[in-house]
Structure formats: structure tokens, C-alpha cells
Design an enzyme around this catalytic site. Structure first.
Site, PDB file in Angstrom:
ATOM      1  N   GLU A 171      -5.094  -8.693   0.999  1.00 61.47           N
ATOM      2  CA  GLU A 171      -5.722  -8.342   2.279  1.00 61.47           C
ATOM      3  C   GLU A 171      -7.205  -8.120   2.073  1.00 61.47           C
ATOM      4  O   GLU A 171      -7.605  -7.457   1.118  1.00 61.47           O
ATOM      5  CB  GLU A 171      -5.159  -7.038   2.883  1.00 61.47           C
ATOM      6  N   GLU A 222       0.802  -1.223   0.000  1.00 62.18           N
ATOM      7  CA  GLU A 222       0.000   0.000   0.000  1.00 62.18           C
ATOM      8  C   GLU A 222       0.838   1.279   0.000  1.00 62.18           C
ATOM      9  O   GLU A 222       0.798   2.054   0.976  1.00 62.18           O
ATOM     10  CB  GLU A 222      -0.969   0.001   1.198  1.00 62.18           C
TER      11      GLU A 222
END
Ligand code: GBH
Length: 478
Positions: free
Chosen positions: A380, A172
Site C-alpha cells: 500500500e 497492518e
């Protein structure tokens, strides 16, 4: 059951990986052991007022000492994959120089234990724990950090390349750049919009240079990818102002990464939108070629969609609450800080994030179209709920079971419609240090009693275990 109709079952591909995910600073603790020195998250969490309740990762869930038990837990659940991150400050405490052998040994032992239990490891090289010394030298807004990251990636690749086949460079990068240097709700807590954009570019460059470094040390069979947190951006209405807000946030959340990664260029509209913030002169001629490597896979992290509108005066915007990581007076959207974020429809989790599984189907299909032929992993997905231990010692979390069921159905729907999704990693294996929220939010399939470090599998763990073992998603009431 009153019906005699058989419940519809949803079978996943035979080789689909059923995993869980964690990150080093969120679980390891042992922050001063075996040569580790502080990362930006140690500094940040020890700065009063930055993390809810003054929580730190000093002990976390003590995974650094309990890793063998934690691997056994995964094996008992029948999981076939595990995504973990390597702590840069354990391997290269100052961010420079030779690797610390004890740091590498920890991950080598972990990987060996996983393999011995038939669990496929996926290693993430950077899940936000920049060595503090590199931040002291300027951090991600400085170009040199990208070179340092590539060097570190090469060291880890050399040490573990014989046993780890799936590598994620960055987790991320949006959060690292825009929450770390823009809104400041993540470490290092800086609030400088120009620095945030520089950081985004140097993270992209770091990914590209690290990919080259890994290629030169990893065996040919190894796969290298990146985990993004693409924002599913919806506009509040179809008005031109709201559609423009959507375009702007899509540029700053998504295309600032997929542009260079998949197309070899920054989007022109992003450069125009941010012209008052920066002239982008930090992008050097050869950078885009270094970033634009073929990806062996793309990791998608998905939690909740975003709903945006154009500026609305004093209206019902919810920016501070929706930034997902604590309130800040500073925006994570350089040049577009007047865009208003609205609560998306749907039930809310304990993060106040709305539950919207269709966003995950949309994303997987969008990436299938944008990056044809590139396999996808959901690296995720999961939810925080207010889990408590019953008098009988059990943790019942039906909300999480429903969340997981709905999102796995969404993954299956994308697969049915042509997405090449190779696996799913539940965030998270264990309750852990939830960044700016400290230990107040529980994402685990396994409950952690922080006083004793006891692990108690929640009912969702049992449910997920059955799904993983069968490779089939049952109807919810089965
Ligand atoms: C992930 O971050 C992390 O990788 C993981 O470490 C963490 O524990 C986990 O998720 C749970 O938080 O567009 O303004 O509505 C997810 C971070 C959450 C950031 C959703 C963006 C939406 C912001 N993302 N958030 S907004």
C-alpha cells in the site's frame, strides 16, 4: 520544453507487478447478502459518534455487485496485479464452522475474472473485519481468536489455492491491536492498553498458525507473507529523551511484530517498557516457534513518517491530530503514552499526513537488511486529496500524481541500492470507506460518485496507467 537534455527515465525490473489495493469492508457493501453477518466494523460504524458523518460500509462502492466492471477498469488501466481482501464474515459468518459456499464463490469468480484479464491476484485474509461473534467471545485479546483465524485461513486456502499464488495473512496488525483495542478509534473501539498488547500477540500467533494451515493446503509454489505498516520513527532532536522516545515507539510500532516474526522473540526493552501494563504471561512457551516461520515476502504499507520527542509538558505536541484516525483521549501506545508526536516536515495531504518519500526508501532498505533474501512488496502507498469533478466531467489530481511519482522514485532508489522489491500496489483503486473518516477522504486513482456509483478515472489513473504499461517512471513534466 526549453531544454534539449533528455529527461532521466527510471526503469523498473521486467517482472515488477503494477497493482492497486482495496479491502473488503471499504468497497464491497452488500453487508447482509449471501449469508454474511456483521463484523466488528458493521457494529462500530453503526454506533453513533464512531465514524465521521455516521457513514457505514453498508453500500460502500457496491463492489460486491460491480466487481466485473471494476476488474475491467483495472484491465483498461493496464494494471498487472490486484490486492484485495477476503471478508471473513462472508466465508465463516460466526467465525467458526464450515465455509459458506456463496461467500467463497464470490472470491473465486473475482479471481477468475482477474486471471482472465492477466491480472495477478494477491489475497489478504484479514483486513480488520473480525466476525462480531468472535469479538463477543473476547476478540483478538483472546487466544482462541488466533486458532479461529488459522481455521478460516485454511478454508480460504483450500478454496482458492489453485488460482491465488500470493497470500497475505494480516493487514497492518498494529492497527488491529492498537487502534482497535488501545486508542479505540477503530473497531471494536476498546480502550484497554493491556488488551491491546494481548491482541498484538494473538495477531502474531494467528499469523503463525494461519501460515501453517495455509502451507498444508496450498501448492508449493504459493507464497505467504504479511503486510505491516512499519513506522518510520524519527526523533525531534538528538537529546537522550527524544532518542529514548524514538526507541520506545519503534518497539511498540515495529519490533513488537518483527521481533517474533523475524527473530523469534519479543524485544526485551518492549517487555520492560510495558511492565506496568502487562506481565506478558499470555505468551506461551511454544508460541514464538509457531510465529517464527520463514516469510516468502514482506508487504510494506507506507504513507508518512512519525516524529517523536520525550514528554514536553504543554508543548507543541500533536498527538490527537496525528493519530491518523480521528481524535481519541486514549493512547495507542501502551506504557509510552507520554511520548509526544510532532508534525513531520513537508507538504500535507488531506489526511494531514506529511509527504516524505525518503521514508519509503529508508524502510525498504531497512527491511532488506533485517530480512536478507526476503522479497518485498509495497502492498500500500497513496494519498488522499480533495478531489472534485470539473465542469467537463474530469477529475484533475496533480497532487496525487506528484505523490505517486515521488514515492515510485523512492521505490526505484531502494531497488537501485539493493532492495528486492517485486511490486507496488497503489492505495487505492477506488475512492472508498476510509474507516473512521467515512467517505470524507478520497484515496482512489478512480473517483467514485457516491450518489450514482459512477467511476471516473482521475488524471492520476491515466498517469499510473502509462507508468505501469511502460515499466518506466518518466520525469514529472513528461
Ligand atoms: C492503511 O492504514 C489501511 O490498510 C487502509 O485500509 C487505509 O484505507 C489506508 O491505509 C489509508 O488510511 O504513528 O501516530 O503518526 C494506514 C493506517 C496511517 C496508521 C498512518 C498509522 C500514522 C499514525 N496508518 N498512521 S502515527
Amino acid at each position: 520544453r526549453t531544454t534539449t537534455t533528455p529527461a532521466p527515465h527510471t526503469r523498473f525490473p521486467e517482472s515488477f507487478l503494477w497493482g492497486s489495493a482495496t479491502a473488503a469492508y471499504q468497497i464491497e457493501g452488500a453487508v447482509r447478502e449471501d449469508g454474511r453477518t456483521p463484523s466488528i466494523w458493521d457494529t462500530f460504524s453503526h454506533t453513533p459518534g464512531k465514524v465521521l458523518g455516521g457513514d457505514t460500509g453498508d453500500v460502500a462502492v457496491d463492489h460486491y455487485h460491480r466487481w466485473r466492471d471494476d476488474v475491467r477498469l483495472m484491465a483498461d488501466l493496464g494494471l498487472t496485479a490486484y490486492r484485495f481482501s477476503v471478508a471473513w464474515p462472508r466465508v465463516q459468518p460466526t467465525g467458526r464452522g464450515p465455509a459458506v459456499q456463496r461467500g467463497l464463490d464470490f472470491y473465486r469468480a473475482l479471481v477468475d475474472e482477474l486471471l482472465a484479464h492477466g491480472i495477478t491476484p494477491m489475497a489478504t485474509l484479514y483486513h480488520w473485519d473480525l466476525p462480531q461473534e468472535l469479538e463477543n467471545a473476547g476478540g483478538w485479546p483472546e487466544r482462541d481468536t488466533a486458532y479461529r483465524f488459522a481455521e478460516y485461513a485454511g478454508l480460504v486456502g483450500e478454496a482458492l489455492g489453485d488460482r491465488v499464488e500470493r497470500w497475505v495473512t494480516l493487514n497492518e496488525p498494529w492497527c488491529s491491536a492498537f487502534l482497535g483495542y488501545g486508542s479505540g478509534v477503530h473497531a471494536p473501539g476498546r480502550t484497554d492498553p493491556a488488551a491491546a498488547l494481548r491482541a498484538a500477540h494473538h495477531l502474531n500467533l494467528g499469523h503463525g498458525l494461519a501460515t501453517s494451515a495455509l502451507r498444508s493446503v496450498l501448492p508449493a509454489r504459493a507464497g505467504i507473507g504479511i503486510s505491516l505498516n512499519p513506522s518510520v520513527v524519527r526523533s525531534l532532536t538528538d537529546s537522550p529523551a527524544d532518542l529514548d522516545a524514538r526507541r520506545r515507539i519503534d518497539a511498540l510500532a515495529n519490533r513488537v511484530f518483527t521481533g517474533p516474526l523475524l527473530e523469534g522473540a519479543y524485544p526485551q526493552d518492549l517487555i520492560t517498557d510495558t511492565a506496568r501494563v502487562t506481565d506478558w504471561s499470555f505468551v506461551q512457551d511454544a508460541d514464538l516457534a509457531s510465529i517464527h516461520h520463514p516469510l516468502d515476502f514482506i508487504g510494506i504499507n507506507y504513507y508518512t513518517p512519525a516524529v517523536v520527542s520525550g514528554p514536553r509538558g504543554d508543548q507543541d505536541g500533536d498527538n490527537a491530530r496525528l493519530d491518523g484516525h480521528g481524535a481519541s483521549d486514549h493512547s495507542p501506545w501502551p506504557g509510552s503514552d507520554d511520548v509526544v508526536f510532532h508534525r513531520a516536515p513537508g507538504e500535507l495531504t488531506a489526511m494531514n499526513w506529511s509527504v516524505d518519500p525518503t521514508g519509503l526508501t529508508d524502510l525498504l532498505l531497512e527491511y532488506t537488511a533485517q530480512a536478507p533474501g526476503v522479497p518485498l512488496y509495497v502492498t500500500e502507498n497513496g494519498a488522499a486529496y480533495e478531489d472534485t469533478v470539473d465542469a467537463d466531467g474530469h477529475v484533475h489530481d496533480p497532487d496525487r500524481i506528484r505523490y505517486l511519482h515521488a514515492h515510485l522514485s523512492a521505490v526505484h532508489e531502494a531497488v537501485r541500492r539493493g532492495a528486492d522489491v517485486r511490486g507496488y500496489f497503489l492505495w487505492s483503486l477506488l475512492d472508498n470507506f476510509e474507516w473512521a473518516y467515512g467517505y470524507s477522504k478520497r484515496f482512489g486513482a478512480v473517483y467514485v460518485d457516491y450518489a450514482t456509483q459512477d467511476r471516473i478515472p482521475k488524471s492520476s489513473a491515466g498517469w499510473y496507467s502509462r507508468v505501469a504499461r511502460a515499466g518506466v517512471l518518466p520525469a514529472l513534466d513528461d
